[in-house]
Design an enzyme around this catalytic site. Structure first.
Site, mmCIF file in Angstrom:
data_model
loop_
_atom_site.group_PDB
_atom_site.id
_atom_site.type_symbol
_atom_site.label_atom_id
_atom_site.label_comp_id
_atom_site.label_asym_id
_atom_site.label_seq_id
_atom_site.Cartn_x
_atom_site.Cartn_y
_atom_site.Cartn_z
ATOM 1 N N ASP A 209 0.878 -1.181 0.000
ATOM 2 C CA ASP A 209 0.000 0.000 0.000
ATOM 3 C C ASP A 209 0.906 1.219 0.000
ATOM 4 O O ASP A 209 2.133 1.098 -0.066
ATOM 5 C CB ASP A 209 -0.932 -0.022 1.214
ATOM 6 C CG ASP A 209 -2.275 0.670 0.931
ATOM 7 O OD1 ASP A 209 -2.260 1.761 0.318
ATOM 8 O OD2 ASP A 209 -3.331 0.127 1.309
ATOM 9 N N ASP A 236 2.917 2.575 -5.181
ATOM 10 C CA ASP A 236 1.723 3.107 -5.835
ATOM 11 C C ASP A 236 1.205 2.064 -6.815
ATOM 12 O O ASP A 236 1.866 1.765 -7.814
ATOM 13 C CB ASP A 236 2.078 4.402 -6.566
ATOM 14 C CG ASP A 236 0.890 5.038 -7.270
ATOM 15 O OD1 ASP A 236 -0.207 4.434 -7.293
ATOM 16 O OD2 ASP A 236 1.060 6.148 -7.813
ATOM 17 N N PHE A 237 0.024 1.493 -6.540
ATOM 18 C CA PHE A 237 -0.465 0.416 -7.417
ATOM 19 C C PHE A 237 -0.871 0.898 -8.806
ATOM 20 O O PHE A 237 -1.124 0.096 -9.695
ATOM 21 C CB PHE A 237 -1.578 -0.414 -6.770
ATOM 22 C CG PHE A 237 -2.745 0.352 -6.183
ATOM 23 C CD1 PHE A 237 -3.315 1.448 -6.810
ATOM 24 C CD2 PHE A 237 -3.314 -0.074 -4.984
ATOM 25 C CE1 PHE A 237 -4.397 2.116 -6.282
ATOM 26 C CE2 PHE A 237 -4.414 0.587 -4.441
ATOM 27 C CZ PHE A 237 -4.949 1.681 -5.084
ATOM 28 N N HIS A 255 -13.544 -0.984 -5.975
ATOM 29 C CA HIS A 255 -14.750 -0.150 -5.945
ATOM 30 C C HIS A 255 -14.440 1.322 -5.704
ATOM 31 O O HIS A 255 -15.307 2.176 -5.893
ATOM 32 C CB HIS A 255 -15.751 -0.681 -4.919
ATOM 33 C CG HIS A 255 -15.492 -0.249 -3.506
ATOM 34 N ND1 HIS A 255 -16.507 -0.129 -2.576
ATOM 35 C CD2 HIS A 255 -14.353 0.068 -2.842
ATOM 36 C CE1 HIS A 255 -16.001 0.250 -1.420
ATOM 37 N NE2 HIS A 255 -14.699 0.372 -1.553
#
Length: 351
Positions: A209, A236-237, A255
């Site tokens: 994360d 950072d994804f 979501h």
């Protein structure tokens, strides 16, 4: 008879007009809970009944106003009033404590000032399709958390407290035993990954994360006794995710984002995993045909919450299928849990 008429909980025979009025009072209830959590009233009554004056002094509040709040909380069964007029804990108040694992931090975020102001712009969000939070604060929810560290900390605590309620259900719903390396993408403070590793001692994990988020994970991982089997990685994804995992878990991450940004996250997972890897997305799935159940209500209201707060959305199974295919995955199966969350399993699409 008066007690029955004052009951805030709908009954099967409640007249529609009463139900309609009760629904319009929902924001009153939410603010009562919010204030109770901010003042830590559930924590204060955990040790025994307290008078309104005692609680007012402990909270630095006006005694008369405190009494009125406590009466409202008692009518909602968040507290109970004793025969001598004091107020004591209930099973519901235990759920709002912040000094023990509970949904208290989650309630504090959901009913807090940022959410409150953003939801006040729902009408404009519906008209424009734009994210209300960005219109109110001039930046996105996650950027706001970085610029206001205390509010960001409350958000991270909220996500962890939500995981407290559902982590074991998710581990029960899906068999993680075949995986040796599990990457939890956007895993927050690591509570879900800790539950998985605790259940499966031969597995190792990577908690991934933002750096300022995972730096708060040490206590959770050590408390679960899995810190020696879990690597903590900040990043950072949207750029990349750690490679080499057998399974990539994303719990209530997708979501938060619109299709374009969700696709970018999933595509990075696809690049990082081998051909035998598994994608495990944990989300609510909106049914094609809705029923008036709490699970469906929570899913559809959370969908609006995403419109208001982050610009994301809840999705139907067919929408997940389309999203996965666009990122290089094939949806395999849904594994439901009692909370209403599903573990959605997908495999890399053969080229």
């Amino acid at each position: 008879m008066l007690r029955q008429e004052a009951d805030m909980n709908a009954s099967p025979t409640e007249p529609p007009a009463v139900t309609a009025i009760r629904m319009t009072m929902g924001h009153w209830v939410a603010q009562c809970v919010s204030v109770a959590c901010e003042l830590r009233i559930p924590d204060l009554v955990a040790g025994g009944p307290r008078t309104a004056d005692e609680l007012a002094e402990a909270c630095g509040a006006d005694p008369g106003a405190m009494l009125r709040l406590l009466r409202a909380l008692a009518s909602l069964e968040v507290l109970a009033q004793t025969g001598d007029g004091r107020f004591e804990a209930t099973p519901l108040s235990e759920q709002f404590r912040q000094d023990v694992p509970s949904v208290g931090p989650y309630a504090r975020f959901v009913t807090g000032p940022e959410s409150w102001r953003a939801w006040g712009e729902l009408l404009e969000a519906v008209r424009s399709g734009e994210t209300a939070f960005e219109e109110v604060y001039g930046m996105g929810l996650f950027d706001y958390g970085r610029e206001h560290p205390e509010r960001g900390r409350i958000f991270n605590q909220a996500m962890t407290s939500f995981n407290v309620a559902v982590a074991e259900e998710i581990v029960d719903a899906y068999d993680f035993s075949r995986f040796r390396g599990i990457v939890d993408v956007g895993g927050g403070q690591g509570l879900l990954l800790a539950a998985i590793l605790r259940r499966h001692p031969s597995a190792r994990g990577v908690l991934f994360d933002l750096p300022q988020v995972v730096e708060q994970a040490k206590e959770v991982l050590e408390g679960a006794g899995v810190a020696d089997r879990c690597e903590v990685a900040g990043g950072d994804f949207f750029q990349e995710v750690p490679s080499g995992g057998d399974a990539y878990v994303l719990k209530v991450v997708i979501h938060d984002w619109d299709d374009e940004r969700a696709r970018r996250i999933l595509s990075n997972c696809r690049k990082a995993m081998g051909e035998d890897g598994r994608l495990l997305v944990v989300e609510r799935v909106i049914p094609e045909r809705l029923e008036p159940t709490f699970v469906d209500q929570r899913g559809t209201l959370m969908d609006l919450n995403m419109l208001v707060l982050s610009g994301g959305r809840e999705r139907t199974e067919s929408e997940f299928k389309e999203l996965f295919e666009s990122a290089g995955f094939t949806l395999q199966r849904l594994f439901p849990s009692p909370s209403g969350l599903n573990v959605i399993e997908a495999i890399p699409t053969a080229i």
